[in-house]
Scaffold this active site. Structure first.
Site, PDB file in Angstrom:
ATOM      1  CB  ALA A  38      -0.895  -0.016   1.232  1.00  0.00           C
TER       2      ALA A  38
ATOM      3  N   GLY B  81       0.689  -5.144   0.893  1.00  0.00           N
ATOM      4  CA  GLY B  81      -0.513  -5.271   0.069  1.00  0.00           C
ATOM      5  C   GLY B  81      -0.229  -5.891  -1.293  1.00  0.00           C
TER       6      GLY B  81
ATOM      7  CD  GLU C 273      -2.165  -7.915   2.926  1.00  0.00           C
ATOM      8  OE1 GLU C 273      -1.988  -6.727   2.568  1.00  0.00           O
ATOM      9  OE2 GLU C 273      -2.663  -8.206   4.028  1.00  0.00           O
TER      10      GLU C 273
ATOM     11  CD  GLU D  83       1.862  -5.593   5.567  1.00  0.00           C
ATOM     12  OE1 GLU D  83       2.735  -6.443   5.852  1.00  0.00           O
ATOM     13  OE2 GLU D  83       1.028  -5.752   4.658  1.00  0.00           O
TER      14      GLU D  83
HETATM   15  C1  HXC Z   1       5.019   4.400  -1.205  1.00  0.00           C
HETATM   16  C2  HXC Z   1       6.942   3.450  -2.015  1.00  0.00           C
HETATM   17  C3  HXC Z   1       6.571   2.187  -1.468  1.00  0.00           C
HETATM   18  C4  HXC Z   1       5.307   2.098  -0.770  1.00  0.00           C
HETATM   19  C5  HXC Z   1       8.472   1.953  -2.458  1.00  0.00           C
HETATM   20  N1  HXC Z   1       8.126   3.241  -2.614  1.00  0.00           N
HETATM   21  N2  HXC Z   1       7.545   1.292  -1.759  1.00  0.00           N
HETATM   22  N3  HXC Z   1       6.173   4.527  -1.881  1.00  0.00           N
HETATM   23  N4  HXC Z   1       4.582   3.236  -0.660  1.00  0.00           N
HETATM   24  N5  HXC Z   1       4.852   0.966  -0.247  1.00  0.00           N
HETATM   25  C6  HXC Z   1       8.875   4.302  -3.291  1.00  0.00           C
HETATM   26  C7  HXC Z   1      10.062   4.779  -2.464  1.00  0.00           C
HETATM   27  O1  HXC Z   1       9.657   5.721  -1.492  1.00  0.00           O
HETATM   28  C8  HXC Z   1      10.929   5.393  -3.530  1.00  0.00           C
HETATM   29  O2  HXC Z   1      10.432   6.671  -3.860  1.00  0.00           O
HETATM   30  C9  HXC Z   1      10.697   4.492  -4.732  1.00  0.00           C
HETATM   31  O3  HXC Z   1       9.461   3.812  -4.478  1.00  0.00           O
HETATM   32  C10 HXC Z   1      11.777   3.434  -4.877  1.00  0.00           C
HETATM   33  O4  HXC Z   1      11.948   2.760  -3.625  1.00  0.00           O
HETATM   34  P1  HXC Z   1      13.366   2.566  -2.898  1.00  0.00           P
HETATM   35  O5  HXC Z   1      13.084   2.298  -1.483  1.00  0.00           O
HETATM   36  O6  HXC Z   1      14.264   3.730  -3.198  1.00  0.00           O
HETATM   37  O7  HXC Z   1      13.930   1.293  -3.671  1.00  0.00           O
HETATM   38  P2  HXC Z   1      14.821   0.092  -3.078  1.00  0.00           P
HETATM   39  O8  HXC Z   1      15.944   0.630  -2.235  1.00  0.00           O
HETATM   40  O9  HXC Z   1      15.149  -0.753  -4.271  1.00  0.00           O
HETATM   41  O10 HXC Z   1      13.847  -0.719  -2.104  1.00  0.00           O
HETATM   42  C11 HXC Z   1      12.686  -1.354  -2.620  1.00  0.00           C
HETATM   43  C12 HXC Z   1      11.766  -1.786  -1.457  1.00  0.00           C
HETATM   44  C13 HXC Z   1      11.495  -0.610  -0.510  1.00  0.00           C
HETATM   45  C14 HXC Z   1      12.435  -2.952  -0.675  1.00  0.00           C
HETATM   46  C15 HXC Z   1      10.478  -2.320  -2.108  1.00  0.00           C
HETATM   47  O11 HXC Z   1      11.014   0.483  -1.280  1.00  0.00           O
HETATM   48  C16 HXC Z   1      10.480  -0.887   0.552  1.00  0.00           C
HETATM   49  O12 HXC Z   1      10.801  -1.516   1.560  1.00  0.00           O
HETATM   50  N6  HXC Z   1       9.251  -0.390   0.339  1.00  0.00           N
HETATM   51  C17 HXC Z   1       8.206  -0.457   1.344  1.00  0.00           C
HETATM   52  C18 HXC Z   1       7.659  -1.855   1.464  1.00  0.00           C
HETATM   53  C19 HXC Z   1       6.548  -1.924   2.534  1.00  0.00           C
HETATM   54  O13 HXC Z   1       6.756  -1.569   3.680  1.00  0.00           O
HETATM   55  N7  HXC Z   1       5.387  -2.355   2.118  1.00  0.00           N
HETATM   56  C20 HXC Z   1       4.222  -2.479   3.022  1.00  0.00           C
HETATM   57  C21 HXC Z   1       3.417  -1.207   2.959  1.00  0.00           C
HETATM   58  S1  HXC Z   1       2.052  -1.257   4.058  1.00  0.00           S
HETATM   59  P3  HXC Z   1      11.420   7.929  -4.107  1.00  0.00           P
HETATM   60  O14 HXC Z   1      10.470   9.085  -4.310  1.00  0.00           O
HETATM   61  O15 HXC Z   1      12.286   8.038  -2.908  1.00  0.00           O
HETATM   62  O16 HXC Z   1      12.169   7.553  -5.358  1.00  0.00           O
HETATM   63  C22 HXC Z   1       0.929  -2.228   3.293  1.00  0.00           C
HETATM   64  C23 HXC Z   1      -0.374  -2.470   4.070  1.00  0.00           C
HETATM   65  C24 HXC Z   1      -1.392  -3.125   3.204  1.00  0.00           C
HETATM   66  O17 HXC Z   1       1.125  -2.712   2.242  1.00  0.00           O
HETATM   67  C25 HXC Z   1      -2.759  -2.971   3.784  1.00  0.00           C
HETATM   68  C26 HXC Z   1      -3.842  -3.156   2.751  1.00  0.00           C
HETATM   69  C27 HXC Z   1      -5.172  -2.629   3.222  1.00  0.00           C
END
Ligand code: HXC
Length: 262
Positions: free
Chosen positions: A69, A113, A116, A136
């Site tokens: 998400a 997400g 999921e 998460e």
């Molecule tokens: C918003 C995101 C994002 C996310 C990545 N980006 N994941 N933006 N929401 N979930 C953005 C980063 O901010 C960054 O933007 C660009 O994408 C590239 O990401 P990097 O981190 O620079 O790349 P990298 O170092 O290769 O790492 C990739 C990654 C990491 C491992 C996927 O981005 C990461 O850990 N992302 C978050 C994963 C996460 O926590 N997901 C769960 C979310 S909560 P900029 O502008 O800096 O270039 C969820 C709840 C679901 O999903 C509930 C459903 C109802």
């Protein structure tokens, strides 16, 4: 609907084709926000209603199926926004209502997400580059679109707890061993293999395909006794179709079946 966060294509030559949906927010690693989920729901419904489509494939990019998400969209949420607004989940229920098979073709990150969403599809074909995770907990939240329920069903409690509590990622090989994905292929072959799987489903009788999907899903929602009886009734009803006669006669005549979808 004008699609700005996904790409829509039809693939295949036969009378029934594959609806291909590509998640397309490359700068955000396909992070899922309301706009994307609304478009995904609309596209899935449109393909489901289209008699010329037999199967649907959802994919992302080489780097990410979806990184979860959109964190920037929810960082300042309060309870009114999340619960009151039914954040994201309102669109997720659409996927559960799709009657045609939906295959996830996953390369790169499928996190939160994104993992999921892949698990809500009927099966997952993974590239060898795929990485699955539910990180998460590091954000101070828990999975909110079925992760705590579908991951244990797919992988068992031990691996699901490990992934959800430590937020470690699982690579494609481990995901296949554990049963989260149905097959792993080299990244270069991901779409060829997935579209061939979809094509093979397109050639079948739609009624038996939809009933098979419905019946397998029932295995996760009730008791074994209920599920077996549900399956038996669907099985019996397929003898009312012309496609059953065609399928069995074709086998006995040693020829390929030509289903008429009735
Ligand atoms: C918003 C995101 C994002 C996310 C990545 N980006 N994941 N933006 N929401 N979930 C953005 C980063 O901010 C960054 O933007 C660009 O994408 C590239 O990401 P990097 O981190 O620079 O790349 P990298 O170092 O290769 O790492 C990739 C990654 C990491 C491992 C996927 O981005 C990461 O850990 N992302 C978050 C994963 C996460 O926590 N997901 C769960 C979310 S909560 P900029 O502008 O800096 O270039 C969820 C709840 C679901 O999903 C509930 C459903 C109802």
């Amino acid at each position: 609907m004008v699609y700005e966060n996904i790409l829509i294509e039809r693939r295949g030559e036969g009378p029934r084709q594959t609806g291909l949906i590509t998640l397309n927010r490359p700068k955000q690693m396909n992070a899922l926000n309301d706009a994307l989920m609304d478009e995904l729901g609309a596209a899935l419904k449109a393909f489901d209603a289209d008699a010329g489509i037999g199967c649907i494939v959802i994919t992302g990019s080489e780097k990410a199926f979806a990184a979860g998400a959109d964190i920037s969209a929810m960082v300042n949420f309060n309870l009114e926004d999340s619960y009151g607004g039914d954040f994201i989940t309102r669109n997720w229920e659409t996927i559960r209502t799709i009657r045609k098979p939906v295959i996830a073709a996953v390369a790169g990150f499928a996190l939160g997400g994104g993992c999921e969403l892949a698990m809500m599809c009927d099966f997952i074909i993974a590239a060898d580059t795929a990485k699955f995770g539910q990180p998460e907990i590091r954000l101070g939240i828990i999975p909110g679109a079925g992760g705590t329920q579908r991951l244990p069903r797919a992988l068992g409690k031990a691996k699901a707890m490990d992934m959800i509590l430590t937020s470690r990622m699982m690579d494609a090989a481990e995901a296949e061993r554990g049963g989260l994905v149905s097959r792993v292929v080299p990244f270069a072959d991901l779409m060829t293999v997935t579209l061939a799987a979809a094509e093979s489903i397109n050639e079948l009788s739609a009624m038996s395909v939809m009933m098979a999907k419905e019946s397998v899903n029932r295995a996760f929602e009730g008791t074994l006794a209920d599920g077996v009886m549900f399956e038996r009734r669907l099985f019996h009803s397929l003898f009312a179709t012309a496609d059953q006669k065609e399928g069995m006669n074709a086998f006995l005549s040693k020829r390929k079946a030509t289903f008429k979808q009735r």
